[in-house]
Design an enzyme around this catalytic site. Structure first.
Site, PDB file in Angstrom:
ATOM      1  N   HIS A   1      45.227  42.538  51.687  1.00 36.52           N
ATOM      2  CA  HIS A   1      45.481  42.784  50.248  1.00 36.52           C
ATOM      3  C   HIS A   1      46.948  42.503  49.909  1.00 36.52           C
ATOM      4  O   HIS A   1      47.783  43.389  49.933  1.00 36.52           O
ATOM      5  CB  HIS A   1      45.109  44.245  49.947  1.00 36.52           C
ATOM      6  CG  HIS A   1      45.034  44.568  48.485  1.00 36.52           C
ATOM      7  ND1 HIS A   1      44.089  45.431  47.977  1.00 36.52           N
ATOM      8  CD2 HIS A   1      45.782  44.184  47.423  1.00 36.52           C
ATOM      9  CE1 HIS A   1      44.263  45.551  46.670  1.00 36.52           C
ATOM     10  NE2 HIS A   1      45.288  44.805  46.313  1.00 36.52           N
TER      11      HIS A   1
ATOM     12  N   HIS B   1      49.608  40.344  47.092  1.00 33.90           N
ATOM     13  CA  HIS B   1      49.753  39.579  45.844  1.00 33.90           C
ATOM     14  C   HIS B   1      50.896  38.589  46.047  1.00 33.90           C
ATOM     15  O   HIS B   1      52.027  38.992  46.295  1.00 33.90           O
ATOM     16  CB  HIS B   1      50.049  40.514  44.664  1.00 33.90           C
ATOM     17  CG  HIS B   1      48.937  41.484  44.387  1.00 33.90           C
ATOM     18  ND1 HIS B   1      47.871  41.172  43.565  1.00 33.90           N
ATOM     19  CD2 HIS B   1      48.700  42.743  44.839  1.00 33.90           C
ATOM     20  CE1 HIS B   1      47.033  42.209  43.504  1.00 33.90           C
ATOM     21  NE2 HIS B   1      47.513  43.176  44.274  1.00 33.90           N
TER      22      HIS B   1
ATOM     23  N   ASP C   1      40.722  42.280  41.664  1.00 33.85           N
ATOM     24  CA  ASP C   1      41.778  43.278  41.883  1.00 33.85           C
ATOM     25  C   ASP C   1      42.891  43.197  40.837  1.00 33.85           C
ATOM     26  O   ASP C   1      43.294  42.117  40.413  1.00 33.85           O
ATOM     27  CB  ASP C   1      42.392  43.136  43.271  1.00 33.85           C
ATOM     28  CG  ASP C   1      43.421  44.229  43.502  1.00 33.85           C
ATOM     29  OD1 ASP C   1      43.040  45.400  43.479  1.00 33.85           O
ATOM     30  OD2 ASP C   1      44.615  43.899  43.648  1.00 33.85           O
TER      31      ASP C   1
ATOM     32  N   HIS D   1      38.336  46.976  43.042  1.00 38.26           N
ATOM     33  CA  HIS D   1      39.442  47.788  42.515  1.00 38.26           C
ATOM     34  C   HIS D   1      38.776  48.881  41.689  1.00 38.26           C
ATOM     35  O   HIS D   1      38.250  48.610  40.608  1.00 38.26           O
ATOM     36  CB  HIS D   1      40.349  46.894  41.672  1.00 38.26           C
ATOM     37  CG  HIS D   1      41.366  47.618  40.845  1.00 38.26           C
ATOM     38  ND1 HIS D   1      42.717  47.464  41.041  1.00 38.26           N
ATOM     39  CD2 HIS D   1      41.237  48.484  39.816  1.00 38.26           C
ATOM     40  CE1 HIS D   1      43.373  48.218  40.163  1.00 38.26           C
ATOM     41  NE2 HIS D   1      42.497  48.847  39.408  1.00 38.26           N
TER      42      HIS D   1
ATOM     43  N   HIS E   1      42.528  49.925  48.157  1.00 32.18           N
ATOM     44  CA  HIS E   1      43.547  50.976  47.923  1.00 32.18           C
ATOM     45  C   HIS E   1      43.012  52.352  47.513  1.00 32.18           C
ATOM     46  O   HIS E   1      43.252  52.808  46.392  1.00 32.18           O
ATOM     47  CB  HIS E   1      44.611  50.498  46.930  1.00 32.18           C
ATOM     48  CG  HIS E   1      44.141  49.766  45.698  1.00 32.18           C
ATOM     49  ND1 HIS E   1      43.216  50.296  44.835  1.00 32.18           N
ATOM     50  CD2 HIS E   1      44.491  48.554  45.191  1.00 32.18           C
ATOM     51  CE1 HIS E   1      43.021  49.439  43.847  1.00 32.18           C
ATOM     52  NE2 HIS E   1      43.775  48.376  44.052  1.00 32.18           N
TER      53      HIS E   1
ATOM     54  N   ASN F   1      49.356  51.302  40.811  1.00 32.21           N
ATOM     55  CA  ASN F   1      47.992  51.595  40.380  1.00 32.21           C
ATOM     56  C   ASN F   1      47.020  51.301  41.517  1.00 32.21           C
ATOM     57  O   ASN F   1      46.937  50.152  41.930  1.00 32.21           O
ATOM     58  CB  ASN F   1      47.650  50.722  39.164  1.00 32.21           C
ATOM     59  CG  ASN F   1      46.298  51.080  38.591  1.00 32.21           C
ATOM     60  OD1 ASN F   1      45.810  52.185  38.785  1.00 32.21           O
ATOM     61  ND2 ASN F   1      45.677  50.129  37.912  1.00 32.21           N
TER      62      ASN F   1
ATOM     63  N   ASP G   1      48.885  46.081  49.819  1.00 34.60           N
ATOM     64  CA  ASP G   1      48.937  45.947  48.356  1.00 34.60           C
ATOM     65  C   ASP G   1      50.334  45.477  47.920  1.00 34.60           C
ATOM     66  O   ASP G   1      50.853  45.899  46.879  1.00 34.60           O
ATOM     67  CB  ASP G   1      48.533  47.232  47.625  1.00 34.60           C
ATOM     68  CG  ASP G   1      48.077  46.956  46.185  1.00 34.60           C
ATOM     69  OD1 ASP G   1      48.121  45.779  45.763  1.00 34.60           O
ATOM     70  OD2 ASP G   1      47.697  47.908  45.488  1.00 34.60           O
TER      71      ASP G   1
ATOM     72  N   HIS H   1      57.472  42.574  42.037  1.00 38.68           N
ATOM     73  CA  HIS H   1      57.884  42.473  40.631  1.00 38.68           C
ATOM     74  C   HIS H   1      59.397  42.363  40.623  1.00 38.68           C
ATOM     75  O   HIS H   1      60.069  42.930  41.494  1.00 38.68           O
ATOM     76  CB  HIS H   1      57.458  43.707  39.829  1.00 38.68           C
ATOM     77  CG  HIS H   1      55.978  43.836  39.646  1.00 38.68           C
ATOM     78  ND1 HIS H   1      55.237  42.962  38.875  1.00 38.68           N
ATOM     79  CD2 HIS H   1      55.083  44.724  40.148  1.00 38.68           C
ATOM     80  CE1 HIS H   1      53.954  43.313  38.906  1.00 38.68           C
ATOM     81  NE2 HIS H   1      53.835  44.378  39.683  1.00 38.68           N
TER      82      HIS H   1
HETATM   83  O1  DOR Z   1      50.045  48.525  41.628  1.00 38.40           O
HETATM   84  C1  DOR Z   1      49.341  47.525  41.506  1.00 38.40           C
HETATM   85  N1  DOR Z   1      49.876  46.284  41.411  1.00 38.40           N
HETATM   86  N2  DOR Z   1      48.023  47.677  41.445  1.00 38.40           N
HETATM   87  C2  DOR Z   1      47.196  46.661  41.167  1.00 38.40           C
HETATM   88  O2  DOR Z   1      46.012  46.876  41.142  1.00 38.40           O
HETATM   89  C3  DOR Z   1      47.728  45.315  40.886  1.00 38.40           C
HETATM   90  C4  DOR Z   1      49.062  45.130  41.485  1.00 38.40           C
HETATM   91  C5  DOR Z   1      49.791  43.926  40.948  1.00 38.40           C
HETATM   92  O3  DOR Z   1      49.203  42.845  40.894  1.00 38.40           O
HETATM   93  O4  DOR Z   1      50.972  44.064  40.628  1.00 38.40           O
HETATM   94 ZN    ZN Z   2      44.027  46.907  42.918  1.00 41.02          ZN
END
Ligand code: DOR
Ligand code: ZN
Length: 425
Positions: A61, A63, A152, A179, A231, A277, A304, A308
């Protein structure tokens, strides 16, 4: 550098073979070979005394933000972060811009990933644009290289669409990763509890997760098909998953290191690096997650990893983006569970390598002879202070900077090639 090696005197931990013993590991032409096999004369030697030698960790998981938000992360920077964290393979979520809901995007990721430090496994979207309206074309995604499907970042709100997704995905052997969030109950910015009340922030109840966890269990039970819950953050969800597993429902589940490390208290100073989240929960939830990792209710630890930039994080708590980076800190934080006597080293490697590979159906997660030499060498007992210097990700959004951690990966090898090392060679 060679791609044949003898790794000597390590503690070899291979849950697939039930093996935990001191010994040597032979690697010939990028694959694990039998000890004593005829090794090429140019083979390298790695002295691993005092280290664990394990199958390469798999993060199911991640991103990666490419395509579309490369200022936060791109496929190559995310893969470098993964290698630095001891991961040899990462599965990337489809919530990019555009969403990975078709072969064109999956092909793009697979193509970019050829230059990446670790193996990158794309996850396709369940619905087109992850809008929850029409299913994506799973056959096309699978053919292009997707290893699973997920929306997700968002739940699949429509239960009938979710049922059809389970049925359609099973025709292609694609796991479905859910999710779990009821969006109507989930309209808050942190856990609904005393800290949210004190801070004057809108809360998200544990019911927001549990309602959807139970919906997905009910669908898996009715159809006889498998579902994977992403998660997991609450004791309530764990009770549902535990009971479902006892009934024989094909449900698997993961949690992330922040849920067994932190609680809602981490947000007490309005720290946006404690906003994600699902949100950080109560002390009782954190305790339940630790127990569930030990007793088998949870199958995997996933990062996860959600990069950012300061643009999305240096702002009011209400407005900040959800998520924290995790690839570089996941193993060190998880080693705490071993240090505290909650998990055995073998169980930890099962949670971080074998099980994620099994759930996604990847040819990885094992050190058996003939397997690709995807290997992580870990110094479990070498405490360090987690700092910016340890981060390869383009983003810095982590609440763990300055934290003392018990150990880390010191070498990451993919297909017999060293992709990261710290003080071992
Ligand atoms: O905290 C999170 N960030 N939860 C998610 O489900 C998506 C993820 C994101 O893509 O930033
Ligand atoms: Zn998620």
């Amino acid at each position: 550098m060679p791609n044949s090696w003898i790794i000597t005197n390590g503690r070899i931990i291979d849950p697939a073979g039930g093996r935990d013993e001191q010994g040597d590991l032979y690697i010939i032409d990028g694959r694990v070979a039998a000890v004593g096999a005829a090794i090429p004369p140019d083979a390298g030697r790695i002295e691993a005394e005092g280290c664990w030698v394990t199958p390469g960790l798999i993060d199911m998981h991640t991103h990666l933000r490419e395509p579309g938000e490369e200022y936060k992360e791109d496929i190559l920077s995310g893969a470098r972060a993964a290698a630095a964290g001891g991961f040899t393979g990462i599965a990337c979520m489809p919530n990019t811009t555009p969403v990975n809901d078709c072969a064109a995007v999956t092909n793009f990721i697979v193509d970019r990933a050829r230059q990446a430090a670790v193996r990158v496994y794309p996850i396709g979207a369940i619905s087109r644009g992850s809008k929850g309206e029409l299913l994506a074309d799973f056959g096309e995604l699978k053919e292009a290289g997707a290893v699973a499907v997920s929306d997700d970042g968002k739940p699949v709100v429509n239960s009938q669409l979710m049922r059809r997704a389970l049925e359609y995905a099973s025709d292609f052997g694609l796991p479905v990763i859910s999710h779990c969030e009821d969006i109507y109950l989930g309209q808050g910015v942190m856990h609904e509890g005393p800290v949210a009340t004190r801070l004057g922030l809108r809360g998200i109840s544990t019911a927001a997760e549990a309602v959807m966890v139970y919906r997905d269990i009910a669908l898996a039970e009715w159809t006889g098909l498998a579902v994977h819950i992403a998660h997991v953050s609450t004791a309530q969800s764990l009770a549902l998953i535990r009971a479902a597993k006892e009934r024989g429902v094909q449900v698997t589940a993961e949690t992330a290191p922040h849920y067994f490390t932190l609680t809602e208290e981490a947000a007490a100073g309005y720290d946006t690096n404690a906003k994600m989240n699902p949100p950080l929960r109560s002390e009782a939830d954190r305790e339940a997650i630790r127990e569930a990792l030990a007793d088998g209710t949870l199958d995997a630890i996933a990062t996860d990893h959600a990069p950012h930039s300061c643009l999305e994080k240096d702002c009011e708590f209400e407005l900040a983006a959800n998520g924290i980076i995790g690839l570089e800190s996941a193993l060190p934080l998880s080693l705490n569970l071993v240090a505290w006597g909650i998990l055995s080293p073998m169980r930890l490697i099962e949670l971080m390598a074998l099980n994620p590979a099994k759930i996604l159906g990847l040819p990885a997660g094992t050190l058996q002879s003939g397997a690709p030499a995807d290997i992580t060498i870990i110094k479990a007992g070498q405490p360090f202070t987690f700092s910016e210097a340890d981060i390869c990700s383009k983003s810095r959004n982590t609440p763990f900077l300055g934290r003392q951690l018990p150990g880390r990966a010191v070498l990451t090898m993919v297909g017999g090639e060293v992709r990261f090392q710290k003080g071992l060679l």
